[in-house]
Enzyme design. Sequence first.
Site, PDB file in Angstrom:
ATOM      1  N   GLU A 165       0.415  36.545 -31.829  1.00 45.66           N
ATOM      2  CA  GLU A 165      -1.021  36.591 -32.165  1.00 45.66           C
ATOM      3  C   GLU A 165      -1.343  36.157 -33.585  1.00 45.66           C
ATOM      4  O   GLU A 165      -2.095  36.826 -34.292  1.00 45.66           O
ATOM      5  CB  GLU A 165      -1.551  38.018 -31.905  1.00 45.66           C
ATOM      6  CG  GLU A 165      -1.385  38.430 -30.457  1.00 45.66           C
ATOM      7  CD  GLU A 165      -1.819  39.867 -30.168  1.00 45.66           C
ATOM      8  OE1 GLU A 165      -2.364  40.524 -31.071  1.00 45.66           O
ATOM      9  OE2 GLU A 165      -1.604  40.315 -29.030  1.00 45.66           O
ATOM     10  N   ASN A 208       3.691  33.823 -28.905  1.00 43.49           N
ATOM     11  CA  ASN A 208       2.963  34.580 -27.881  1.00 43.49           C
ATOM     12  C   ASN A 208       1.533  34.869 -28.356  1.00 43.49           C
ATOM     13  O   ASN A 208       1.340  35.264 -29.508  1.00 43.49           O
ATOM     14  CB  ASN A 208       3.724  35.905 -27.664  1.00 43.49           C
ATOM     15  CG  ASN A 208       3.237  36.696 -26.471  1.00 43.49           C
ATOM     16  OD1 ASN A 208       3.159  36.157 -25.363  1.00 43.49           O
ATOM     17  ND2 ASN A 208       2.923  37.979 -26.685  1.00 43.49           N
ATOM     18  N   HIS A 245      -4.425  38.490 -20.512  1.00 42.14           N
ATOM     19  CA  HIS A 245      -5.264  39.690 -20.343  1.00 42.14           C
ATOM     20  C   HIS A 245      -6.632  39.181 -19.901  1.00 42.14           C
ATOM     21  O   HIS A 245      -7.435  38.733 -20.717  1.00 42.14           O
ATOM     22  CB  HIS A 245      -5.390  40.454 -21.667  1.00 42.14           C
ATOM     23  CG  HIS A 245      -4.095  41.039 -22.138  1.00 42.14           C
ATOM     24  ND1 HIS A 245      -3.427  42.017 -21.448  1.00 42.14           N
ATOM     25  CD2 HIS A 245      -3.341  40.784 -23.233  1.00 42.14           C
ATOM     26  CE1 HIS A 245      -2.315  42.352 -22.092  1.00 42.14           C
ATOM     27  NE2 HIS A 245      -2.231  41.609 -23.181  1.00 42.14           N
ATOM     28  N   GLU A 273       1.845  39.086 -20.416  1.00 41.32           N
ATOM     29  CA  GLU A 273       1.244  40.430 -20.455  1.00 41.32           C
ATOM     30  C   GLU A 273       0.112  40.538 -19.435  1.00 41.32           C
ATOM     31  O   GLU A 273      -0.949  41.097 -19.700  1.00 41.32           O
ATOM     32  CB  GLU A 273       0.698  40.733 -21.867  1.00 41.32           C
ATOM     33  CG  GLU A 273       1.743  40.641 -22.956  1.00 41.32           C
ATOM     34  CD  GLU A 273       1.198  40.951 -24.349  1.00 41.32           C
ATOM     35  OE1 GLU A 273       0.076  41.491 -24.457  1.00 41.32           O
ATOM     36  OE2 GLU A 273       1.902  40.660 -25.330  1.00 41.32           O
ATOM     37  N   ASP A 275      -2.675  41.267 -16.985  1.00 37.35           N
ATOM     38  CA  ASP A 275      -3.489  42.304 -16.341  1.00 37.35           C
ATOM     39  C   ASP A 275      -4.889  41.737 -16.156  1.00 37.35           C
ATOM     40  O   ASP A 275      -5.321  40.865 -16.912  1.00 37.35           O
ATOM     41  CB  ASP A 275      -3.477  43.650 -17.086  1.00 37.35           C
ATOM     42  CG  ASP A 275      -3.752  43.548 -18.573  1.00 37.35           C
ATOM     43  OD1 ASP A 275      -4.373  42.552 -19.014  1.00 37.35           O
ATOM     44  OD2 ASP A 275      -3.357  44.463 -19.311  1.00 37.35           O
TER      45      ASP A 275
HETATM   46  O1  9MR Z   1       0.087  48.007 -24.470  1.00 39.30           O
HETATM   47  C1  9MR Z   1       0.209  48.239 -25.836  1.00 39.30           C
HETATM   48  C2  9MR Z   1      -0.444  49.556 -26.201  1.00 39.30           C
HETATM   49  O2  9MR Z   1       0.299  50.623 -25.653  1.00 39.30           O
HETATM   50  C3  9MR Z   1      -0.526  49.699 -27.682  1.00 39.30           C
HETATM   51  O3  9MR Z   1      -1.274  50.842 -27.990  1.00 39.30           O
HETATM   52  C4  9MR Z   1      -1.155  48.466 -28.268  1.00 39.30           C
HETATM   53  C5  9MR Z   1      -1.234  48.601 -29.761  1.00 39.30           C
HETATM   54  O4  9MR Z   1      -1.604  47.434 -30.391  1.00 39.30           O
HETATM   55  O5  9MR Z   1      -0.417  47.325 -27.930  1.00 39.30           O
HETATM   56  C6  9MR Z   1      -0.436  47.104 -26.578  1.00 39.30           C
HETATM   57  O6  9MR Z   1       0.223  45.907 -26.248  1.00 39.30           O
HETATM   58  C7  9MR Z   1      -0.328  44.739 -26.830  1.00 39.30           C
HETATM   59  C8  9MR Z   1       0.801  43.758 -27.019  1.00 39.30           C
HETATM   60  O7  9MR Z   1       1.811  44.329 -27.776  1.00 39.30           O
HETATM   61  C9  9MR Z   1       0.338  42.468 -27.635  1.00 39.30           C
HETATM   62  N1  9MR Z   1      -0.746  41.890 -26.911  1.00 39.30           N
HETATM   63  C10 9MR Z   1      -1.829  42.784 -26.615  1.00 39.30           C
HETATM   64  C11 9MR Z   1      -1.353  44.040 -25.932  1.00 39.30           C
HETATM   65  C12 9MR Z   1      -2.490  44.924 -25.530  1.00 39.30           C
HETATM   66  O8  9MR Z   1      -3.149  45.405 -26.663  1.00 39.30           O
END
Ligand code: 9MR
Length: 690
Positions: A165, A208, A245, A273, A275
């Site tokens: 990101e 990513n 997402h 990722e 969803d």
């Molecule tokens: O799913 C993850 C969640 O449990 C955490 O609280 C969050 C914190 O930033 O991160 C989520 O996963 C993220 C991933 O690492 C990177 N892309 C976005 C995802 C959803 O926020």
Amino acid sequence: MNPLKRLGCRRASVLGLLAATVLMTPGTATGAPDTAKASTLGAQAAQSGRYFGTAVAAGRLGDGTYTGILDREFNSVTPENEMKWDTTEPSRGSFNFGPADQIANRAQARGQRLRGHTLVWHSQLPGWVSSIRDANTLSGVMNNHITTVMNRYKGRIHSWDVVNEAFADGTSGQLRSSVFRDVLGTGFIEQAFRTARTVDPAAKLCYNDYNIEDWNAAKTQGVYRLVRDFKARGVPIDCVGFQAHFGTGGPPASFQSTLSNFAALGVDVQITELDIAQASSTAYANTVRACMDVARCTGITVWGIRDSDSWRASENPLLFDRNGAKKPAYNAVLTTLGGTPTATSSTPTATRSTPTATSGTPSGPRNATNAAALPSRYSWSSSGPLIAPKPDATHNIAGIKDPTVVQYNGKYHVFASVASSSGYNLVYLNFSDWSQANSATHHYLDRTAIGSGYRAAPQVFYYAPQRLWYLVYQTGNASYSTNPDISNPNGWSAPRNFYASMPDIIRQNIGNGYWVDMWVICDSTNCYLFSSDDNGHLYRSQTTVGQFPNGFTNTVIAAQDSNKYALFEASNVYKVQGSNEYLLLVEAIGSDGRRYFRSWTSGSLAGSWTPLAASESNPFARASNVSFPSGAWTRDISHGEMIRAGYDQTLTIPACRLQYLYQGMNPNAGGDYNLLPWRLGLLTQTNSTC
Ligand code: 9MR
């Protein structure tokens, strides 16, 4: 080889029941592609060489519903938060791998692959990093973090999100502000990828991001320019992760074009990722289809298992409901992957595959190019017994059997089964010359992490892509251990299995036989696992070189014979150096009750096998075409292995002056099969014309 069945089959052969048996001409072989359909996401994705993974939270691993679905459906795992900087290095130089290890070790024990997420990300970054203002300090801190975390999981992670990101939302197409960009400049991404490559050259290095699925988005274009620039300048990058997402509508219309356009730059693409708000079946199917239609889309990861596990739980975005039941989107995904859904329910279903037709495909004559590589008749000269058991106080060994051998670093390294009344285990010895073989120290591997219990019929090779030695052996399942140093008997890892359980097609054809003699060989794309059933079938499963040792699937019958003794066990498959030819050897029991080898060739590992020297009268190696200058100590030419030209996973043998290390025994010996006095001897080809 098999331990227990021996009494039966040897008695049968010794009684001469086979004397009247007309040996079947060559085992019919089939190279028919397997079009089996699976009933789980991971198994079905594997049929196209892809993985289907999920994010996993260490905190949920105690939940049986969760782990039940995880282990049934998914063959790749991404730690959801456990490999992020705030967990792995909460204070400078102080690393915490507990939660990540929990996920990684569990996945590895179950043959699931691992994605690494993530090394450099502005979020979930501890305050001590984000407050650094000095470029040298931050540069050192970033490199040290990448190096330490990657080293911890080196060789175990198929793809790493090296940078996550880094691009800004909106229309700029530029990097977002972060401590990395602000202190190090835009070159931090390149630095991170270069560092990562030096630490784990076998891992795919990914960039990513989210909201880069729409080809027309400025952010997508920004990432595309970065990857194009990296490829143009030779900065290491192997893949782009599209987080995916999505909102209720699913992927943008251009998603597949985006994937193809990135792939055309020479990188893999992965959905990392996934969803989708409200999880519509159409939206999921469209997403999966976009990946399936792009050859370099190598896998899909959903970001959680049940809706209640999701970071956006209120939107019910996943494939399983909060009770763990499959949602309609699950079936849409499975179908789009090419599988056959079973009833939508929460009941765990075992992986099922439809057996492939096993009808024989007659193979044509060997073509002229291949015919030159190996002769179609053989004669050999045998040594006397070179290696005999060396019992010690706790190893009352009667026979040494099933040798595997490589030459490496000026030595022969031999692994073999050792048989005693208490069963089978493995032994290792090395020596620089055959004249010293008998004086080499025997290292019993039941004293190592390989452990006691039934282990037999080893095969050793160096898996170059992972820079690791593999020892493949049978334990009831097909198992393996790894070792960075072949000469260190204590370096072997504990056994792991290639399969969750015996593949259905073997179960359906094994009859009263035994599943034995696992053999791995790889070409540049795939690895194949051959095995026998002592019931006339040679099986073959496959996975990709990238996925090995995981993902063995598509099990088919590679060769078969209605006379089980003619296609019995101990199969070997080799690549012939300097040709496009592969050589298959299978041990048979002759009409005299004695063991011998038949041979076939093929132009491809997944192809059909054409007889070479494959009969009792024209055997590959049988007492009848072996001379014994130092005395005829055996009439069995049984389970063994060719001396190879190299030592890697391609199992390349020379085309000339073949040598074969085999097991033989005093022809007058009898009694308990496990106490037979097997010894190892060496055949050298005497009719080589080159
Ligand atoms: O799913 C993850 C969640 O449990 C955490 O609280 C969050 C914190 O930033 O991160 C989520 O996963 C993220 C991933 O690492 C990177 N892309 C976005 C995802 C959803 O926020």
